[in-house]
Scaffold this active site. Structure first.
Site, PDB file in Angstrom:
ATOM      1  N   HIS A 190       0.844  -1.204   0.000  1.00 42.87           N
ATOM      2  CA  HIS A 190       0.000   0.000   0.000  1.00 42.87           C
ATOM      3  C   HIS A 190       0.877   1.252   0.000  1.00 42.87           C
ATOM      4  O   HIS A 190       0.697   2.152  -0.818  1.00 42.87           O
ATOM      5  CB  HIS A 190      -0.914  -0.012   1.236  1.00 42.87           C
ATOM      6  CG  HIS A 190      -1.692   1.252   1.445  1.00 42.87           C
ATOM      7  ND1 HIS A 190      -3.053   1.341   1.220  1.00 42.87           N
ATOM      8  CD2 HIS A 190      -1.301   2.491   1.843  1.00 42.87           C
ATOM      9  CE1 HIS A 190      -3.456   2.588   1.471  1.00 42.87           C
ATOM     10  NE2 HIS A 190      -2.406   3.301   1.867  1.00 42.87           N
ATOM     11  N   GLU A 191       1.822   1.292   0.929  1.00 44.11           N
ATOM     12  CA  GLU A 191       2.641   2.502   1.067  1.00 44.11           C
ATOM     13  C   GLU A 191       3.524   2.728  -0.159  1.00 44.11           C
ATOM     14  O   GLU A 191       3.654   3.854  -0.642  1.00 44.11           O
ATOM     15  CB  GLU A 191       3.494   2.418   2.335  1.00 44.11           C
ATOM     16  CG  GLU A 191       2.679   2.493   3.617  1.00 44.11           C
ATOM     17  CD  GLU A 191       1.875   3.786   3.744  1.00 44.11           C
ATOM     18  OE1 GLU A 191       2.264   4.801   3.147  1.00 44.11           O
ATOM     19  OE2 GLU A 191       0.847   3.769   4.421  1.00 44.11           O
ATOM     20  N   HIS A 194       1.779   4.321  -3.007  1.00 42.55           N
ATOM     21  CA  HIS A 194       1.700   5.784  -2.969  1.00 42.55           C
ATOM     22  C   HIS A 194       2.864   6.384  -3.758  1.00 42.55           C
ATOM     23  O   HIS A 194       2.724   7.447  -4.371  1.00 42.55           O
ATOM     24  CB  HIS A 194       1.725   6.306  -1.533  1.00 42.55           C
ATOM     25  CG  HIS A 194       0.386   6.237  -0.851  1.00 42.55           C
ATOM     26  ND1 HIS A 194      -0.741   6.843  -1.356  1.00 42.55           N
ATOM     27  CD2 HIS A 194      -0.002   5.618   0.293  1.00 42.55           C
ATOM     28  CE1 HIS A 194      -1.759   6.608  -0.551  1.00 42.55           C
ATOM     29  NE2 HIS A 194      -1.346   5.866   0.457  1.00 42.55           N
ATOM     30  N   TYR A 205      -4.407  14.655  -2.958  1.00 45.32           N
ATOM     31  CA  TYR A 205      -4.740  13.907  -1.750  1.00 45.32           C
ATOM     32  C   TYR A 205      -5.848  14.591  -0.953  1.00 45.32           C
ATOM     33  O   TYR A 205      -5.688  14.937   0.218  1.00 45.32           O
ATOM     34  CB  TYR A 205      -3.486  13.724  -0.899  1.00 45.32           C
ATOM     35  CG  TYR A 205      -3.559  12.539   0.033  1.00 45.32           C
ATOM     36  CD1 TYR A 205      -3.671  11.247  -0.459  1.00 45.32           C
ATOM     37  CD2 TYR A 205      -3.516  12.726   1.406  1.00 45.32           C
ATOM     38  CE1 TYR A 205      -3.743  10.163   0.396  1.00 45.32           C
ATOM     39  CE2 TYR A 205      -3.581  11.647   2.274  1.00 45.32           C
ATOM     40  CZ  TYR A 205      -3.698  10.368   1.755  1.00 45.32           C
ATOM     41  OH  TYR A 205      -3.765   9.300   2.610  1.00 45.32           O
ATOM     42  N   GLU A 214      -5.929   6.711  -2.147  1.00 43.67           N
ATOM     43  CA  GLU A 214      -5.923   5.693  -1.092  1.00 43.67           C
ATOM     44  C   GLU A 214      -6.359   4.329  -1.635  1.00 43.67           C
ATOM     45  O   GLU A 214      -5.774   3.295  -1.318  1.00 43.67           O
ATOM     46  CB  GLU A 214      -6.877   6.110   0.030  1.00 43.67           C
ATOM     47  CG  GLU A 214      -6.218   6.899   1.121  1.00 43.67           C
ATOM     48  CD  GLU A 214      -5.022   6.159   1.697  1.00 43.67           C
ATOM     49  OE1 GLU A 214      -5.171   4.993   2.077  1.00 43.67           O
ATOM     50  OE2 GLU A 214      -3.935   6.738   1.740  1.00 43.67           O
ATOM     51  N   ASP A 287      -9.377  14.217   7.842  1.00 43.93           N
ATOM     52  CA  ASP A 287      -8.713  13.212   7.021  1.00 43.93           C
ATOM     53  C   ASP A 287      -8.729  13.606   5.540  1.00 43.93           C
ATOM     54  O   ASP A 287      -9.046  12.789   4.671  1.00 43.93           O
ATOM     55  CB  ASP A 287      -9.356  11.835   7.257  1.00 43.93           C
ATOM     56  CG  ASP A 287      -8.626  10.691   6.565  1.00 43.93           C
ATOM     57  OD1 ASP A 287      -7.410  10.818   6.312  1.00 43.93           O
ATOM     58  OD2 ASP A 287      -9.285   9.672   6.278  1.00 43.93           O
ATOM     59  N   HIS A 292      -9.467   8.140   3.735  1.00 44.37           N
ATOM     60  CA  HIS A 292      -9.354   6.738   4.179  1.00 44.37           C
ATOM     61  C   HIS A 292     -10.714   6.111   4.432  1.00 44.37           C
ATOM     62  O   HIS A 292     -10.795   4.929   4.766  1.00 44.37           O
ATOM     63  CB  HIS A 292      -8.531   6.636   5.461  1.00 44.37           C
ATOM     64  CG  HIS A 292      -7.082   6.935   5.289  1.00 44.37           C
ATOM     65  ND1 HIS A 292      -6.560   8.195   5.433  1.00 44.37           N
ATOM     66  CD2 HIS A 292      -6.039   6.127   4.982  1.00 44.37           C
ATOM     67  CE1 HIS A 292      -5.256   8.157   5.232  1.00 44.37           C
ATOM     68  NE2 HIS A 292      -4.910   6.920   4.942  1.00 44.37           N
TER      69      HIS A 292
END
Ligand SMILES: [Zn+2]
Length: 372
Positions: A190-191, A194, A205, A214, A287, A292
């Site tokens: 996932h990271e 990005h 974002y 996301e 957020d 998210h």
């Protein structure tokens, strides 16, 4: 000769300064555990819960603010002329300080380390590199063989993991709610995704484009796990962060693509707030506009399309998502409907007007998104 042509300006005899590298793409400071989860933990009366959560929140807020001020520097190393088919991984140890990169503890050619966190980080970076190269022909996250660096044991009981624009950083977790963040391979995927988004569509974002950013990370994070385990759509757990929650937490993971909103329901952690369809879309200022939370909607659309097509999700469904992300037509501020339309276009371009496009139209319609 074209007489309407703008006259050519005389060339000024000076040598323009050539930057050593292309300008760096901007990146977001994205953590795997979103602020709303840590906010809930920070309100707990138990110091074992609120202590690490409050420190993590403070840290993350500071880094988010810094990131919005400045473009990320340092990720601009010159790419090799011919990108290698092998990853180039280096693992550092922060020694429980909030420092990066920390002390270098593992290089690509080293035998497995004694530290399980180091080995898991190494394996997760490798699994991510493999999916992108073997399935989509992409050399590392920038497509040019960017070396993959990671820092483990970041901070004291730090309850998060993040991509800082040039490396992966993992906390050990507080060990009562969150375990070591190197455990779930999909969190690593996932990271790092990005990073891929940063180098390609660079989705803004916030709001729906942020939720798409996301979601793309969740989609490829899950595909990296599925590919590493050789799972079919029916065998996959479709969870993000399975194995991260401590045994006493009532929950399976951070998010569920199969059933958004059901990943956890715990007295300390609260309940998974993700909607599966537009009916549950959350309008919020926090957020970055619920990036998210509302990511549950495109996540579920991917799950529905992939399961309708069957087989391995990284093949047709994943290829279509990859084509959209990297195809050059996805606007930075794309909304769900824009993304949906591009998936249908990409499906038709690659597979014709067959079951792929039909499956996509049905999946998006089920989650309440009309492909524009
Ligand atoms: Zn993320």
């Amino acid at each position: 000769m074209d007489v309407n042509r703008t006259p050519v300006q005389p060339v000024t005899p000076q040598i323009a300064p050539v930057p050593p590298f292309p300008p760096p793409p901007t990146s977001v400071f994205c953590t795997i555990v979103p602020p709303h989860v840590l906010d809930k933990l920070a309100q707990s009366e138990d110091p074992a819960h609120h202590g690490p959560a409050r420190l993590t929140l403070e840290h993350d807020a500071l880094h988010r603010a810094r990131r919005s001020d400045t473009a990320v520097r340092g990720i601009t190393g010159p790419a090799p002329e011919t990108a290698s088919d092998k990853p180039h991984r280096t693992i550092y140890d922060a020694g429980h300080q909030q420092v990066v990169p920390g002390t270098k503890v593992h290089s690509e050619s080293d035998p497995p380390a004694k530290d399980a966190s180091v080995n898991r980080a190494q394996a997760g970076l490798g699994a991510t590199f493999e999916l992108y190269l073997k399935v989509y022909g992409r050399h590392s996250i920038d497509g040019k063989g960017l070396p993959l660096d990671a820092t483990v044991h970041y901070g004291e009981k730090y309850d998060n993991a993040f991509w800082d624009g040039r490396r992966m950083v993992f906390g050990d977790g507080d060990n009562t709610i969150f375990l070591d963040f190197t455990i779930p391979v999909d969190v690593i995927g996932h990271e790092l995704t990005h990073g891929v988004t940063q180098y390609t569509a660079n989705l803004e974002y916030s709001g729906q484009s942020g939720a798409l950013n996301e979601s793309v990370s969740d989609v490829f994070g899950s595909l990296i796990k599925q590919y590493a385990l050789g799972q079919s759509v029916g065998q996959a757990d479709w969870l993000i962060g399975e194995g991260l929650l401590a045994p006493q937490v009532t929950g399976k993971a951070l998010r569920s693509m199969k059933a958004p909103g059901t990943a956890y329901d715990d007295k300390t952690l609260g309940k998974d707030p993700q909607p599966a369809t537009m009916k549950g879309y959350v309008e919020t200022a926090s957020d970055n506009g619920g990036v998210h939370v509302n990511s549950g909607i495109p996540n579920h659309a991917f799950y529905l399309a992939a399961t309708a097509l069957g087989g391995h999700a990284w093949e047709r469904a994943g290829q279509i998502w990859y084509d959209v992300l990297t195809g050059g037509h996805l606007a930075k501020n794309a909304q769900f409907a824009d993304f949906a339309a591009l998936t249908v276009t990409a499906a038709r371009a690659r597979y014709g007007t067959g079951e792929e496009a039909e499956a996509l139209l049905k999946a998006w319609s089920t989650v309440g998104v009309t492909a524009k």
